[in-house]
Design an enzyme around this catalytic site. Structure first.
Site, PDB file in Angstrom:
ATOM      1  N   GLU A 192       0.815  -1.228   0.000  1.00 19.46           N
ATOM      2  CA  GLU A 192       0.000   0.000   0.000  1.00 19.46           C
ATOM      3  C   GLU A 192       0.845   1.272   0.000  1.00 19.46           C
ATOM      4  OE1 GLU A 192      -3.000  -0.140   3.064  1.00 19.46           O
ATOM      5  OE2 GLU A 192      -4.299  -1.353   1.798  1.00 19.46           O
TER       6      GLU A 192
ATOM      7  N   GLU B 253      -6.619  -7.695  -0.675  1.00 18.12           N
ATOM      8  CA  GLU B 253      -7.115  -7.804   0.708  1.00 18.12           C
ATOM      9  C   GLU B 253      -8.614  -7.534   0.679  1.00 18.12           C
ATOM     10  OE1 GLU B 253      -4.999  -5.154   3.314  1.00 18.12           O
ATOM     11  OE2 GLU B 253      -3.038  -5.778   2.572  1.00 18.12           O
TER      12      GLU B 253
HETATM   13  C1  GAL Z   1      -4.580  -2.514   4.864  1.00 17.73           C
HETATM   14  C2  GAL Z   1      -3.157  -3.011   5.015  1.00 17.73           C
HETATM   15  C3  GAL Z   1      -3.086  -4.265   5.873  1.00 17.73           C
HETATM   16  C4  GAL Z   1      -3.937  -4.111   7.085  1.00 17.73           C
HETATM   17  C5  GAL Z   1      -5.347  -3.819   6.657  1.00 17.73           C
HETATM   18  C6  GAL Z   1      -6.316  -3.728   7.805  1.00 17.73           C
HETATM   19  O1  GAL Z   1      -4.587  -1.158   4.643  1.00 17.73           O
HETATM   20  O2  GAL Z   1      -2.560  -3.282   3.788  1.00 17.73           O
HETATM   21  O3  GAL Z   1      -1.748  -4.485   6.242  1.00 17.73           O
HETATM   22  O4  GAL Z   1      -3.450  -3.072   7.874  1.00 17.73           O
HETATM   23  O5  GAL Z   1      -5.367  -2.612   5.977  1.00 17.73           O
HETATM   24  O6  GAL Z   1      -7.616  -3.430   7.347  1.00 17.73           O
END
Ligand code: GAL
Length: 667
Positions: A142, A313
């Site tokens: 990110e 994710e």
């Molecule tokens: C994203 C990040 C992850 C984790 C996640 C939690 O922004 O890439 O590492 O922090 O959020 O929602």
């Protein structure tokens, strides 16, 4: 179409790994992303690598038949590195360096950071580049998260000066382009130019815009360095980065150009809570997310991805980081997953396998609870895996491409420029782009989100949210496209140097749309201006007689149409100024209209373009991919699909329950 998960073997006793891998596989997961935050375990002390645990973790995953997405661990520089090279820390607008103790504490411009990154990326890529279980790569994690694109360090300023030199050649050219004669801001050499912060009042807008362009280029340069290392040591393995939802602080097109897969991280509930939506909308979509939010991002990232985009994710349950963190309604994790596939995703990967009982994200759900039982999201992931098999067995093409009939032009510089010169405090470019998108989606239209230099052939309709800088040739390309073209307000309102065009807005667009914006005004949020459509613009079968047809919000361009014979005023404000003008297939909106009016106008224009408009209200969404039509119900009432044969359904049925998904063979 396959499922993945984010896994942190370093967070768990090794005795759990085999069972984790076995259960992932049983659930239907095929790929596992690892190691993006593992630097302190990979290299516990300078130059002392500990590969043993990571070798074993990868072997365990590979032996279970899982494909590994290997990450470079640069999002979390370890303590010893920061202590050795404190200049790695980014510097905030207050002139202070951030400190160690969370993540992303690095400055893209720091030479020691660049070298340290090169070294760790090479070490990881050399070690695992040809490992049979490593199928893909992710660079860093990110970029830009936690406001880390822009740094005001001495290293950044030094590189900014070089960047300016390359852009302008001479300092005189810079002075002219920016207009530094204003307030005696003229420079005698590039070395006199600092970062645009700490000034008494507003720093020079062109200076600020260039600083953001520069910072964006620094991200692209840094990513490219990592990609080159990975490609050298791991030939043939696609490289991804996980971008963020609606994130605009660097030019994602430029970064994605160096990648194979543009992936993004989808947290629909956290996003709803943290974005501009008013409290009533936040309450309405509390446990589902806004029906267009994830889709918008899918379409943004699909457009810039060489291979099918991924959701790297996927929110599996409540997150920890929004102001309030509700739980998704049962069914939503499944719905979000299918929606990604319907928009063309190659993979949906859940964050994370198991909720961590310690540290910053201990309140963030996983597919499993901290005591290792499958949570709601985990069960729904399992259901999605089964349904993927069903769709594929029914002849679904897992690699089918998605092509929209409408192009929405989306531009990162537009965001920066309009943020630097908003002229109205709530002139928020991503919001307006999203609202146009949302209006199109409410009509059942599939949308491609494209950069301003994308080929426009084949689109029947092109929608351009406020685009202040119209690049050379764009007007001609729009005119030649043969499409119905909708231009938002403020389009063509600035030059590339952030000046007012000599002929006034819409600048270069005047060649195809001969109007002149002689004045603009912004409207505060509690003020709207009535807009009345002339009858031809009502849209067939939608005539409403006289009276206001809707409301203008945020902004008014006051247009001078004198002398332009073939300009039609399709709507007016109450004071008589044109609110919407057109010239054949070119439509110019002089304001941002309320949602209902936007939907109505887009419907009429789409019909003129010959597109099949299927109004689906605000809670149901339709997408088409690979011979199947997918229907998603974000609402709280069942939705009946008319005219589809029962045996056409491969998922669900004609009655789509709340939070339900249906997929049928497109007739
Ligand atoms: C994203 C990040 C992850 C984790 C996640 C939690 O922004 O890439 O590492 O922090 O959020 O929602």
């Amino acid at each position: 179409m396959r499922l993945g998960v984010c896994y942190y073997p370093e967070h768990w006793p090794e005795s759990l790994w085999e069972d984790d891998a076995r259960r992932m596989k049983t659930l239907g997961i095929e790929q596992v992303r690892i190691a993006e935050f593992a630097w302190s375990r990979i290299e516990p002390s300078p130059g002392e690598y500990d590969w043993g645990w990571l070798d074993r973790a990868i072997d365990v995953l590979g032996a279970a038949g899982l494909q590994v997405v290997m990450c470079t661990p640069t999002a979390t520089p370890p303590k010893w590195l920061i202590d050795r090279h404190p200049d790695i820390l980014p510097v905030g607008a207050d002139g202070r360096a951030r400190t160690f103790g969370s993540r992303r504490h690095y400055d893209f411009s720091s030479p020691s950071w660049f070298e340290a990154s090169r070294r760790i990326c090479t070490a990881v890529a050399e070690r695992y580049g040809r490992h049979p279980a490593v199928a893909y790569w992710q660079t860093d994690n990110e970029f830009g998260c936690h406001h880390t694109v822009v740094s005001y360090s001495p290293a950044a300023v030094a590189r900014f000066r070089e960047w300016l030199k390359a852009r302008y050649g001479t300092v005189e050219a810079l002075n002219r382009a920016w207009g530094t004669v204003f307030w005696s801001m003229e420079y005698r050499s590039f070395d006199e130019v600092d970062a645009p912060v700490g000034t008494v009042t507003e720093a020079h807008p062109s200076h600020r815009l260039d600083y953001r362009r520069f910072a964006s280029d620094e991200v692209a340069r840094y990513n490219r360095m990592q990609v080159e290392i990975i490609r050298a040591h791991s030939p043939g393995r696609p490289v991804a980065h996980n971008f963020m939802q609606l994130f605009t602080e660097f030019d994602h097109y430029k970064v994605a150009a160096d990648l194979d897969v543009a992936s993004w991280d989808s947290y629909p509930l956290g996003a709803l809570e943290e974005q501009w939506f008013d409290p009533a909308l936040k309450a309405r979509w509390l446990r589902t997310g806004h029906p267009d939010f994830a889709s918008f991002n899918h379409d943004v990232y699909r457009g810039m991805s060489k291979l099918p985009f991924w959701v790297m994710e996927q929110q599996p349950g409540p997150v920890n980081w929004a102001h309030w963190n509700p739980a998704p309604l049962p069914g939503m994790v499944r719905l979000w997953s299918w929606e990604a596939f319907a928009h063309g995703a190659g993979c949906v990967s859940y964050f994370r396998w198991r909720q961590a009982p310690f540290a910053q994200e201990q309140m963030h759900a996983g597919l499993n609870t901290p005591d290792n039982r499958l949570d709601v999201g985990g069960r729904e992931a399992g259901q999605v895996a089964e349904e993927i098999r069903t769709v594929l067995a029914a002849g679904g093409d897992a690699n089918a491409a998605v092509r929209g009939s409408v192009a929405l032009v989306y531009d990162y510089e537009a965001k920066w420029l309009l943020e630097i010169h908003p002229q109205g405090a709530d002139f928020h470019y991503p919001r307006f782009a999203f609202e146009y998108y949302s209006a199109l989606r409410a009509l059942g239209l599939d949308v491609d989100v494209v950069p301003v230099d994308a080929p426009l052939d084949g689109y029947r309709m092109i929608v351009v949210p406020p685009l202040p800088v119209v690049p050379d040739g764009f007007a001609e390309r729009l005119a030649k496209s043969g499409a119905q073209v909708v231009l938002g307000p403020r389009t063509g309102s600035k030059t590339v140097d952030l000046q007012i065009p000599a002929t006034l807005p819409p600048g270069p667009l005047a060649g195809i749309l001969p109007v002149r914006v002689w004045r603009v005004e912004s409207l505060r949020p509690n003020v709207t201006e009535p807009v009345t459509l002339a009858s031809r613009a009502q849209g067939e079968g939608e005539g409403e007689g006289s009276g206001a047809s809707g409301q203008a919000r945020h902004w008014r361009d006051l247009l001078d149409t004198d002398g332009a014979q073939d300009i039609e005023v399709a709507a007016r404000f109450a004071d008589g100024h044109p609110a919407y003008v057109r010239r054949g297939p070119l439509h110019y909106f002089a304001s941002l209209f309320d949602d209902a009016l936007s939907v109505r106008l887009f419907a009429a224009i789409a019909r003129e373009a010959g597109l099949a408009v299927e109004p689906c209200g605000d809670a149901v969404r339709i997408s088409r991919r690979g011979g199947f039509t997918y229907v998603f119900n974000y609402g709280n009432a069942a939705h009946e699909l008319a005219g589809i044969a029962d045996d056409a359904f491969v998922i669900g049925a004609r009655k789509v329950e709340p939070q339900g998904v249906a997929a049928y063979r497109t007739p």
